[in-house]
Design a protein around this motif. Structure first.
Motif, PDB file in Angstrom:
ATOM      1  N   LEU A 121      15.349  -1.989   1.985  1.00  0.00           N
ATOM      2  CA  LEU A 121      14.380  -0.914   1.120  1.00  0.00           C
ATOM      3  C   LEU A 121      13.672   0.092   1.322  1.00  0.00           C
ATOM      4  O   LEU A 121      12.590   0.123   2.198  1.00  0.00           O
ATOM      5  CB  LEU A 121      14.080  -1.833   0.078  1.00  0.00           C
ATOM      6  N   GLY A 122      13.081   1.386   0.739  1.00  0.00           N
ATOM      7  CA  GLY A 122      12.812   2.448   0.848  1.00  0.00           C
ATOM      8  C   GLY A 122      13.228   3.975   0.913  1.00  0.00           C
ATOM      9  O   GLY A 122      14.305   4.048  -0.181  1.00  0.00           O
ATOM     10  N   THR A 123      12.853   5.257   1.710  1.00  0.00           N
ATOM     11  CA  THR A 123      13.476   6.207   1.646  1.00  0.00           C
ATOM     12  C   THR A 123      13.777   6.439   2.628  1.00  0.00           C
ATOM     13  O   THR A 123      13.705   6.896   3.458  1.00  0.00           O
ATOM     14  CB  THR A 123      12.453   6.979   1.133  1.00  0.00           C
ATOM     15  N   GLU A 124      15.735   6.603   3.100  1.00  0.00           N
ATOM     16  CA  GLU A 124      16.399   6.306   4.012  1.00  0.00           C
ATOM     17  C   GLU A 124      16.635   7.681   4.047  1.00  0.00           C
ATOM     18  O   GLU A 124      16.630   8.804   4.961  1.00  0.00           O
ATOM     19  CB  GLU A 124      17.750   5.388   4.037  1.00  0.00           C
ATOM     20  N   LEU A 125      16.396   8.488   2.968  1.00  0.00           N
ATOM     21  CA  LEU A 125      16.238   9.879   3.097  1.00  0.00           C
ATOM     22  C   LEU A 125      15.852  10.711   4.044  1.00  0.00           C
ATOM     23  O   LEU A 125      15.479  11.724   4.505  1.00  0.00           O
ATOM     24  CB  LEU A 125      16.729  10.697   2.652  1.00  0.00           C
ATOM     25  N   ASN A 126      14.615  10.234   4.387  1.00  0.00           N
ATOM     26  CA  ASN A 126      12.977  10.637   4.458  1.00  0.00           C
ATOM     27  C   ASN A 126      12.979  10.178   6.262  1.00  0.00           C
ATOM     28  O   ASN A 126      12.883  10.755   7.508  1.00  0.00           O
ATOM     29  CB  ASN A 126      11.887  10.815   4.182  1.00  0.00           C
TER      30      ASN A 126
ATOM     31  N   ASP B  55       9.976  -6.958  -2.002  1.00  0.00           N
ATOM     32  CA  ASP B  55       9.012  -7.267  -1.935  1.00  0.00           C
ATOM     33  C   ASP B  55       8.143  -6.774  -1.604  1.00  0.00           C
ATOM     34  O   ASP B  55       7.511  -5.893  -1.892  1.00  0.00           O
ATOM     35  CB  ASP B  55       9.711  -7.456   0.135  1.00  0.00           C
ATOM     36  N   ILE B  56       6.465  -7.910  -1.319  1.00  0.00           N
ATOM     37  CA  ILE B  56       5.736  -7.276  -0.979  1.00  0.00           C
ATOM     38  C   ILE B  56       4.309  -7.404   0.523  1.00  0.00           C
ATOM     39  O   ILE B  56       4.680  -8.586   0.493  1.00  0.00           O
ATOM     40  CB  ILE B  56       4.104  -7.552  -1.787  1.00  0.00           C
ATOM     41  N   VAL B  57       4.288  -6.640   1.156  1.00  0.00           N
ATOM     42  CA  VAL B  57       3.741  -7.026   2.440  1.00  0.00           C
ATOM     43  C   VAL B  57       2.088  -6.435   1.935  1.00  0.00           C
ATOM     44  O   VAL B  57       1.948  -5.230   1.883  1.00  0.00           O
ATOM     45  CB  VAL B  57       4.379  -5.669   4.039  1.00  0.00           C
TER      46      VAL B  57
ATOM     47  N   PHE C 190      -4.320  -4.137   3.761  1.00  0.00           N
ATOM     48  CA  PHE C 190      -2.932  -2.991   3.783  1.00  0.00           C
ATOM     49  C   PHE C 190      -2.600  -3.499   2.768  1.00  0.00           C
ATOM     50  O   PHE C 190      -2.033  -4.993   2.281  1.00  0.00           O
ATOM     51  CB  PHE C 190      -2.381  -2.226   4.359  1.00  0.00           C
ATOM     52  N   VAL C 191      -1.806  -3.244   1.934  1.00  0.00           N
ATOM     53  CA  VAL C 191      -0.634  -3.576   0.412  1.00  0.00           C
ATOM     54  C   VAL C 191       0.265  -2.832  -0.106  1.00  0.00           C
ATOM     55  O   VAL C 191       0.420  -1.456   0.417  1.00  0.00           O
ATOM     56  CB  VAL C 191      -1.334  -4.071  -0.598  1.00  0.00           C
ATOM     57  N   GLN C 192       1.783  -2.993   0.439  1.00  0.00           N
ATOM     58  CA  GLN C 192       3.020  -2.444   0.487  1.00  0.00           C
ATOM     59  C   GLN C 192       3.686  -2.873  -0.345  1.00  0.00           C
ATOM     60  O   GLN C 192       4.403  -4.240  -0.134  1.00  0.00           O
ATOM     61  CB  GLN C 192       3.381  -1.816   1.413  1.00  0.00           C
ATOM     62  N   ALA C 193       4.084  -2.355  -1.383  1.00  0.00           N
ATOM     63  CA  ALA C 193       5.745  -2.337  -2.257  1.00  0.00           C
ATOM     64  C   ALA C 193       6.925  -2.408  -2.503  1.00  0.00           C
ATOM     65  O   ALA C 193       6.655  -0.867  -2.302  1.00  0.00           O
ATOM     66  CB  ALA C 193       5.003  -3.016  -3.703  1.00  0.00           C
ATOM     67  N   ASN C 194       7.788  -2.552  -1.656  1.00  0.00           N
ATOM     68  CA  ASN C 194       8.830  -2.263  -1.935  1.00  0.00           C
ATOM     69  C   ASN C 194      10.169  -3.077  -2.801  1.00  0.00           C
ATOM     70  O   ASN C 194      10.617  -4.046  -2.373  1.00  0.00           O
ATOM     71  CB  ASN C 194       9.554  -2.369   0.036  1.00  0.00           C
ATOM     72  N   LEU C 195      10.351  -2.528  -4.074  1.00  0.00           N
ATOM     73  CA  LEU C 195      11.399  -2.308  -4.808  1.00  0.00           C
ATOM     74  C   LEU C 195      12.490  -2.336  -5.166  1.00  0.00           C
ATOM     75  O   LEU C 195      12.132  -1.225  -4.633  1.00  0.00           O
ATOM     76  CB  LEU C 195      10.125  -2.523  -6.497  1.00  0.00           C
TER      77      LEU C 195
ATOM     78  N   SER D 287       9.030   3.033  -3.520  1.00  0.00           N
ATOM     79  CA  SER D 287       7.854   1.666  -2.144  1.00  0.00           C
ATOM     80  C   SER D 287       6.458   2.517  -2.513  1.00  0.00           C
ATOM     81  O   SER D 287       6.415   4.311  -2.621  1.00  0.00           O
ATOM     82  CB  SER D 287       8.425   1.947  -1.462  1.00  0.00           C
ATOM     83  N   ALA D 288       5.439   1.907  -2.550  1.00  0.00           N
ATOM     84  CA  ALA D 288       4.062   1.670  -2.770  1.00  0.00           C
ATOM     85  C   ALA D 288       3.248   1.670  -1.945  1.00  0.00           C
ATOM     86  O   ALA D 288       3.475   0.469  -2.215  1.00  0.00           O
ATOM     87  CB  ALA D 288       3.806   2.719  -4.859  1.00  0.00           C
ATOM     88  N   GLY D 289       1.915   1.919  -2.228  1.00  0.00           N
ATOM     89  CA  GLY D 289       0.713   0.942  -0.962  1.00  0.00           C
ATOM     90  C   GLY D 289      -0.085   1.653  -0.963  1.00  0.00           C
ATOM     91  O   GLY D 289      -0.250   3.027  -1.386  1.00  0.00           O
ATOM     92  N   LEU D 290      -1.050   0.879  -0.849  1.00  0.00           N
ATOM     93  CA  LEU D 290      -2.350   1.618  -0.311  1.00  0.00           C
ATOM     94  C   LEU D 290      -3.177   1.106   0.436  1.00  0.00           C
ATOM     95  O   LEU D 290      -2.810  -0.939   0.982  1.00  0.00           O
ATOM     96  CB  LEU D 290      -3.323   0.756  -2.356  1.00  0.00           C
ATOM     97  N   ARG D 291      -4.202   1.874   1.534  1.00  0.00           N
ATOM     98  CA  ARG D 291      -4.721   0.814   2.933  1.00  0.00           C
ATOM     99  C   ARG D 291      -6.301   1.350   2.273  1.00  0.00           C
ATOM    100  O   ARG D 291      -6.735   1.845   1.413  1.00  0.00           O
ATOM    101  CB  ARG D 291      -4.375   1.253   3.808  1.00  0.00           C
ATOM    102  N   ALA D 292      -6.899  -0.052   2.954  1.00  0.00           N
ATOM    103  CA  ALA D 292      -8.588   0.885   2.523  1.00  0.00           C
ATOM    104  C   ALA D 292      -9.126   0.324   4.025  1.00  0.00           C
ATOM    105  O   ALA D 292      -8.455  -0.849   4.258  1.00  0.00           O
ATOM    106  CB  ALA D 292      -8.628  -0.027   2.442  1.00  0.00           C
TER     107      ALA D 292
END
Length: 535
Positions: free
Chosen positions: A39-44, A330-332, A365-370, A379-384
């Motif tokens: 899951l994610g952005t294969e083109l990039n 999934d969510i990491v 961190f948290v990263q969601a791949n939907l 795919s969206a994520g946030l980290r501090a």
């Protein structure tokens, strides 16, 4: 049909065929690389798979990435080969080897991450937009090297193996030998690999010797693992590379034309090590933990006994994360840390000094791949992160910041796929390279946190075996630390890298051909950046 399903069906089909052939004992299959779409952005993303490495048989990093136009590798000498992703040097990316963070910025005239391609199982590049779980400070993206495991070398049903290889290159008279032994018994695995290459300077196309191109390289890898269905997988690996030979006085330059007289070459003694202890358990769906504890270091010594510069960088780092499997993806989520340092010991004509900078960081961190539909992935994520920086004079600075990313890919009909992504990254204070550390530095003005913004827009069209690709991208890094030995410790620059990539390919089943082109423009403080000012 969505990409995840297609990948899973391909896996099932290949596995079924392999099982049937094995049962009938009709033919012995060669090694098959089987993978599923992520899951994610294969083109990039840029993925150099086991298939790619087996086909190209790379001897250095230029060979590893020669099929990727937006990943450039300079120099014909591994000691000075640097990787540029979308025009941004690798020191502005999160670089890992088997999950271990690399802190290898020693000398801007030398390479940072020399690695033996013979050890590689795969390489993954996230140009510009990287996910939150790939680590802190992904200013220009992420670069991950993965070394081989026993399962990549042994056929199904085999428990022991090994190989020895001998190569000779008449241009320079270089002899290379590689030897490996590996096996598994019950849940235990072991792998040992050692390589040596030695030779003289090679000649270019005009029959001129390339100064400082001699070979004297040692490379090794040791891995031990234990895995069961109930306990998960424990793995300990140790990888090391030593390159020690005469190089151009400035390794990435043909010669020094101005300034004080210098010899044409000097010894570059390069030594990089990587130790990783990891644990994974993929029993799911809500308990898929991964723990990594690692140490990496790089030493570079140049000069002669009377005038030497000994630079050293190291990183003690780790992470703990869990993957939560959901019906839509999934969510990491997890935490990570690093303790990085860089130091220099300098001696010349009776003058000697030592300098050191260090930084520590703790992040969450948290990263969601939907995959909301068969035709859409998000795919969206946030980290501090919170960082503590210590300068050569003992000055201490603490700072915190937040990074975010979002990307998506949508299939429009059966032929066209469009993808886009954006990231905003807080990188904290960057350590200076070892060879620039000056004990006279003061930090009265503080050390600014480096930040970046990345975005891209990509499209791919497939029809009758043909594939047409295009991508537009931009990376803007603000307050990039650019110290000079005499110019001070707090100098900063603003970098902008803007470009596009075009490609066309044709696959006729038993073969393929691809042609790709990238055009990248980089500016430093509003002016064109060359290979020196862009370091």
């Amino acid at each position: 049909m969505n990409r995840s399903v297609r990948g899973a069906l391909l896996c099932a089909a290949l596995s079924s065929v392999a099982s049937a052939v094995w049962a009938e004992d009709v033919i012995e299959l060669n090694t098959i690389y089987i993978g599923t779409y992520e899951l994610g952005t294969e083109l990039n993303d840029v993925d150099v798979t086991g298939d790619d490495l087996a086909r190209t048989k790379p001897t250095d990093l230029q060979d590893v990435f020669k099929g990727e136009p937006t990943v450039a590798v300079g120099s014909s000498i591994p000691t000075s080969q640097k990787i540029y992703v979308n025009g941004v040097e690798e020191t502005n990316l999160v670089v890992t080897i088997d999950g271990s963070r690399q802190n290898n910025k020693v000398f801007h005239h030398a390479a940072t991450n020399i690695i033996d391609p013979a050890l590689l199982k795969a390489v993954k590049v996230a140009p510009g937009v990287a996910s939150a779980d790939q680590g802190p400070g992904a200013l220009g993206g992420a670069l991950a090297f993965e070394t081989k495991d026993v399962a990549d070398l042994l056929e199904v049903g085999d428990d022991f193996g090994g190989f020895t290889a001998l190569e000779f290159n008449s241009n320079g008279g270089t002899v290379t030998t590689g030897n490996a032994i590996y096996g598994r018994q019950g849940g235990f695995e072991y792998l040992g690999y050692l390589k040596y290459a030695g030779g003289n300077e090679f000649k270019d196309g005009s029959d001129n010797e390339v100064v400082g191109s001699g070979v004297n390289l040692w490379s090794g890898l040791a891995k031990f693992a234990f895995e069961t269905a109930d306990a998960g997988r424990f793995e300990l690996s140790y990888e090391r590379l030593i390159d020690d030979n005469a190089r151009p006085f400035r390794a990435n330059m043909g010669g020094v034309l101005v300034g004080r007289p210098v010899p044409p070459t000097q010894i570059y003694d390069f030594d990089r090590q990587n130790i990783v202890l990891s644990y994974q358990d993929a029993r799911g769906p809500m308990w898929n933990p991964e723990f990594v504890l690692a140490f990496s270091s790089t030493d570079l010594s140049t000069g002669d006994p009377g005038a030497t510069s000994d630079g050293h960088t190291q990183s003690f780092n780790g992470k703990a994360e869990n993957t939560f499997e959901l019906s839509l993806g999934d969510i990491v989520a997890g935490v990570d840390f690093y303790q990085d340092s860089t130091d220099l010991a300098y001696t010349d004509m009776g003058v000697a000094y030592a300098s050191k900078e260090k930084a520590s960081n703790v992040g969450a961190f948290v990263q969601a791949n939907l995959e909301p539909t068969d035709y859409l992935t998000l795919s969206a994520g946030l980290r501090a992160d919170h960082q503590k920086f210590t300068g050569v004079d003992g000055s201490v600075f603490e700072d915190s910041g937040v990074s975010s990313n979002i990307s998506g890919e949508i299939m429009l009909g059966n032929n066209l796929t469009v993808s886009a992504g954006y990231s905003s990254v807080w990188g904290g204070a960057a350590l200076a390279e070892s060879f620039l550390l000056n004990p006279a530095w003061t930090y009265a003005g503080g050390v600014e946190a480096v930040t970046s913004e990345n975005h891209y827009l990509a499209a791919e069209y497939e029809t009758n075996g043909f594939t047409f690709k295009g991508k537009k991208f931009r990376t803007a890094i603000d307050n990039a630390r650019a110290p000079s030995w005499s110019g001070g410790s707090a100098l900063t620059s603003d970098l902008v890298s803007d470009g596009y990539e075009l490609g066309v390919g044709y696959d006729w089943g038993v073969g393929f051909v691809n042609v790709a082109y990238a055009d990248v423009t980089t500016e430093l403080n509003g002016a064109p950046a060359d290979s020196y000012t862009g370091n």
